[in-house]
Design an enzyme around this catalytic site. Sequence first.
Site, PDB file in Angstrom:
ATOM      1  CE  LYS A 132      -1.755   2.900   3.095  1.00  0.00           C
ATOM      2  NZ  LYS A 132      -1.874   4.116   2.291  1.00  0.00           N
ATOM      3  N   GLY A 172       7.034   5.310   7.794  1.00  0.00           N
ATOM      4  CA  GLY A 172       6.182   6.475   8.038  1.00  0.00           C
ATOM      5  C   GLY A 172       6.560   7.145   9.337  1.00  0.00           C
ATOM      6  CB  SER A 173       4.865   9.773  11.254  1.00  0.00           C
ATOM      7  OG  SER A 173       3.609   9.143  11.387  1.00  0.00           O
ATOM      8  CB  THR A 174       7.793   8.265  15.512  1.00  0.00           C
ATOM      9  OG1 THR A 174       9.101   8.150  14.924  1.00  0.00           O
ATOM     10  CG2 THR A 174       7.821   7.641  16.891  1.00  0.00           C
ATOM     11  CD  GLU A 175       3.977  11.624  15.340  1.00  0.00           C
ATOM     12  OE1 GLU A 175       4.742  10.994  14.564  1.00  0.00           O
ATOM     13  OE2 GLU A 175       3.942  12.860  15.379  1.00  0.00           O
ATOM     14  CB  VAL A 176       1.387   6.384  11.674  1.00  0.00           C
ATOM     15  CG1 VAL A 176       0.640   5.237  10.992  1.00  0.00           C
ATOM     16  CG2 VAL A 176       0.574   7.666  11.527  1.00  0.00           C
ATOM     17  N   GLY A 177       3.680   4.738  13.373  1.00  0.00           N
ATOM     18  CA  GLY A 177       4.433   3.494  13.612  1.00  0.00           C
ATOM     19  C   GLY A 177       4.087   2.873  14.958  1.00  0.00           C
ATOM     20  CB  CYS A 196      13.314   9.335   7.400  1.00  0.00           C
ATOM     21  SG  CYS A 196      14.147   8.240   6.244  1.00  0.00           S
TER      22      CYS A 196
HETATM   23  P1  NAD Z   1       2.522   8.603   7.869  1.00  0.00           P
HETATM   24  O1  NAD Z   1       2.920   7.854   9.093  1.00  0.00           O
HETATM   25  O2  NAD Z   1       1.471   9.598   7.975  1.00  0.00           O
HETATM   26  O3  NAD Z   1       2.025   7.586   6.724  1.00  0.00           O
HETATM   27  C1  NAD Z   1       2.814   6.509   6.292  1.00  0.00           C
HETATM   28  C2  NAD Z   1       1.899   5.443   5.717  1.00  0.00           C
HETATM   29  O4  NAD Z   1       1.072   4.923   6.749  1.00  0.00           O
HETATM   30  C3  NAD Z   1       0.949   5.931   4.621  1.00  0.00           C
HETATM   31  O5  NAD Z   1       0.846   4.954   3.617  1.00  0.00           O
HETATM   32  C4  NAD Z   1      -0.361   6.093   5.370  1.00  0.00           C
HETATM   33  O6  NAD Z   1      -1.497   5.966   4.538  1.00  0.00           O
HETATM   34  C5  NAD Z   1      -0.282   4.934   6.352  1.00  0.00           C
HETATM   35  N1  NAD Z   1      -1.105   5.092   7.548  1.00  0.00           N
HETATM   36  C6  NAD Z   1      -1.604   6.235   8.100  1.00  0.00           C
HETATM   37  N2  NAD Z   1      -2.345   5.939   9.178  1.00  0.00           N
HETATM   38  C7  NAD Z   1      -2.306   4.596   9.328  1.00  0.00           C
HETATM   39  C8  NAD Z   1      -2.875   3.692  10.267  1.00  0.00           C
HETATM   40  N3  NAD Z   1      -3.636   4.106  11.280  1.00  0.00           N
HETATM   41  N4  NAD Z   1      -2.625   2.375  10.129  1.00  0.00           N
HETATM   42  C9  NAD Z   1      -1.828   1.927   9.149  1.00  0.00           C
HETATM   43  N5  NAD Z   1      -1.285   2.726   8.202  1.00  0.00           N
HETATM   44  C10 NAD Z   1      -1.518   4.050   8.307  1.00  0.00           C
HETATM   45  O7  NAD Z   1       3.908   9.188   7.304  1.00  0.00           O
HETATM   46  P2  NAD Z   1       4.125  10.166   6.064  1.00  0.00           P
HETATM   47  O8  NAD Z   1       3.671  11.523   6.429  1.00  0.00           O
HETATM   48  O9  NAD Z   1       3.585   9.509   4.850  1.00  0.00           O
HETATM   49  O10 NAD Z   1       5.726  10.148   5.938  1.00  0.00           O
HETATM   50  C11 NAD Z   1       6.554  10.971   6.660  1.00  0.00           C
HETATM   51  C12 NAD Z   1       7.158  10.246   7.847  1.00  0.00           C
HETATM   52  O11 NAD Z   1       7.781   9.050   7.397  1.00  0.00           O
HETATM   53  C13 NAD Z   1       8.250  11.028   8.531  1.00  0.00           C
HETATM   54  O12 NAD Z   1       8.109  10.915   9.913  1.00  0.00           O
HETATM   55  C14 NAD Z   1       9.530  10.356   8.074  1.00  0.00           C
HETATM   56  O13 NAD Z   1      10.618  10.516   8.931  1.00  0.00           O
HETATM   57  C15 NAD Z   1       9.077   8.949   7.967  1.00  0.00           C
HETATM   58  N6  NAD Z   1       9.960   8.208   7.073  1.00  0.00           N
HETATM   59  C16 NAD Z   1      10.827   7.286   7.605  1.00  0.00           C
HETATM   60  C17 NAD Z   1      11.713   6.613   6.790  1.00  0.00           C
HETATM   61  C18 NAD Z   1      12.688   5.603   7.331  1.00  0.00           C
HETATM   62  O14 NAD Z   1      13.190   4.793   6.554  1.00  0.00           O
HETATM   63  N7  NAD Z   1      12.988   5.617   8.618  1.00  0.00           N
HETATM   64  C19 NAD Z   1      11.711   6.868   5.417  1.00  0.00           C
HETATM   65  C20 NAD Z   1      10.822   7.816   4.927  1.00  0.00           C
HETATM   66  C21 NAD Z   1       9.939   8.471   5.755  1.00  0.00           C
END
Ligand code: NAD
Length: 527
Positions: free
Chosen positions: A205, A258-263, A314
């Site tokens: 996704k 993705g973001s730490t919060e969503v992670g 990131c």
């Molecule tokens: P995000 O966490 O908002 O979204 C990431 C993904 O998660 C998207 O596909 C989104 O649709 C999905 N998502 C959102 N809510 C969800 C949920 N409740 N359950 C499951 N999936 C959900 O992040 P973003 O704004 O797309 O990306 C930016 C963030 O990603 C930054 O914090 C950045 O540091 C991080 N990032 C980390 C790396 C790494 O390798 N460490 C690489 C790139 C980006």
Amino acid sequence: MERHPRGDGGGPQPSRLGLDLAKAGPVMKTYQMYINGHFVDSSDGEIIPVENPASEEPFAEVPAATVEDVDRAVQAAREAFDNGPWSRMSQKERITKLMALVDAMKAKETELYSIESEHSGIPIRKTTLMDIPIGIEMFRTMVEQSDFPLYEPLPWTDFPKISWNFVQREPIGVCAGISAWNFPWLFTMWKSAPALAMGNTLVFKPASYTPLTALEFAKIVDECDFPPGVVNVITGSGSTVGAELCTHPLVDKVSFTGSTEVGQEVQRMAAGTLKRLTLELGGKSANIVLDDAYLDLSAEAALFACFFNAGQSCEAGTRLLVQDGIYDEFMATMLEKAKTITVGDPADFETTMGPLISQSQRTMVESYIQSAHDEGAALLFGGGRTAGMQHGYYIDPTVFANVTPEMRIFKEEIFGPVLAVTRFKTNDEAIALANDSMYGLGGGIWTRDLQKGIEMAKAVRTGTVWVNDYHLLNANAPFGGYKMSGTGHEMSTYALKEYTEMKHIHVDLVGDKRDDKFWMDYSVNRE
Ligand code: NAD
């Protein structure tokens, strides 16, 4: 900490099929999802418009998958894993098939440059020279690396006697990949190569802002005649599609970027079925310039470390720590070089920095710039929207000095082009400042003394540290985070192994010599 408008918060919202066609005009491109070897719409006809962040105009639409669509994709991947040929074929056969996919991607490479640029705002110069070709090469390298022995013999020991013990690596099963919008093609490569190479099946996704190159990947997979269900690409919101993938009982592993919060939320959701997890999350990396650094190179690199991809990476070196002795000369050189960054239309090959991904991302970056003013940092460069750009989510490269550890721009990930500069005296002070973070993703050390550089790199608590370089990722090396930057890795044999289960097989070699097996006394009546 302020909650970032990410995930669904700031993302494009679904609408009925065709609703935006009139507004978008005739160039609107329509995409379908890829489930079980077929291109399909969402089961309720909902779509998500995809906007060009440079023009603020929608130019494509993708399906907004429903929970039923996610289930269909997962069931297809499950069936392909449990009963199809992919997980059973030899490594050599899988590698041959994946190398044919690499060739097919190479053949389509030039078509991907502009699509990647259009949905992400990444300058075409960068998608042409880096994101697309390097992504394909990383995929190739990971497939090549997967040719390692899945059988690992264990040492013969005195106890247990006369038994043959070995570890057999096996695919995990159905892997879900969920990714962010900042390097859409790269993440498609990073999530698909190791999962597929190790014999798993995949449901991927992409982020809703940037779903197009993942769907182009699905088209290429389709041309390569993979068994149905091995690769599925579905589009939709995080709260529906992402959450369903994280809780679905038939998904065995989630690899999330993705973001730490969503992670954190992903980890909570995945706990219900104890899924294997790779979490690649946020960062606030420190780039340390020592007194003996090469002045010109480190000044240029400090800009590159932060403003690459408009600060939306990131591992970006967003905290610049500069030693006292070099500080004045270094800052003057860096600020002079900052004038040469070309902010503008991503479709122009001369542009080196494009817009941010969205309106909500720009609003958030602006709120951080305001916080820096409020907390007493000194603005040295940029600080606002780019002059002359009528459309697009542009922000100038921005440099603040006199930043202290209490300030929000020192502590929090901004994910935009804002560089926070802090001055230090001793190497120990630099390490303490670098480690004063809940994150632990990247970092840089600039010095002519490589021994000192390595010693300091070891002291920084992050997953990657560059000495006299930055951002350069290497598919032979693991990429992952310490602390709240995540767990698990992308790329290299370390990541490939994270897409396997490890089985210990014990083969007894004593034949029917029952008396040797004293440990079986537990269950047998003996005289
Ligand atoms: P995000 O966490 O908002 O979204 C990431 C993904 O998660 C998207 O596909 C989104 O649709 C999905 N998502 C959102 N809510 C969800 C949920 N409740 N359950 C499951 N999936 C959900 O992040 P973003 O704004 O797309 O990306 C930016 C963030 O990603 C930054 O914090 C950045 O540091 C991080 N990032 C980390 C790396 C790494 O390798 N460490 C690489 C790139 C980006």
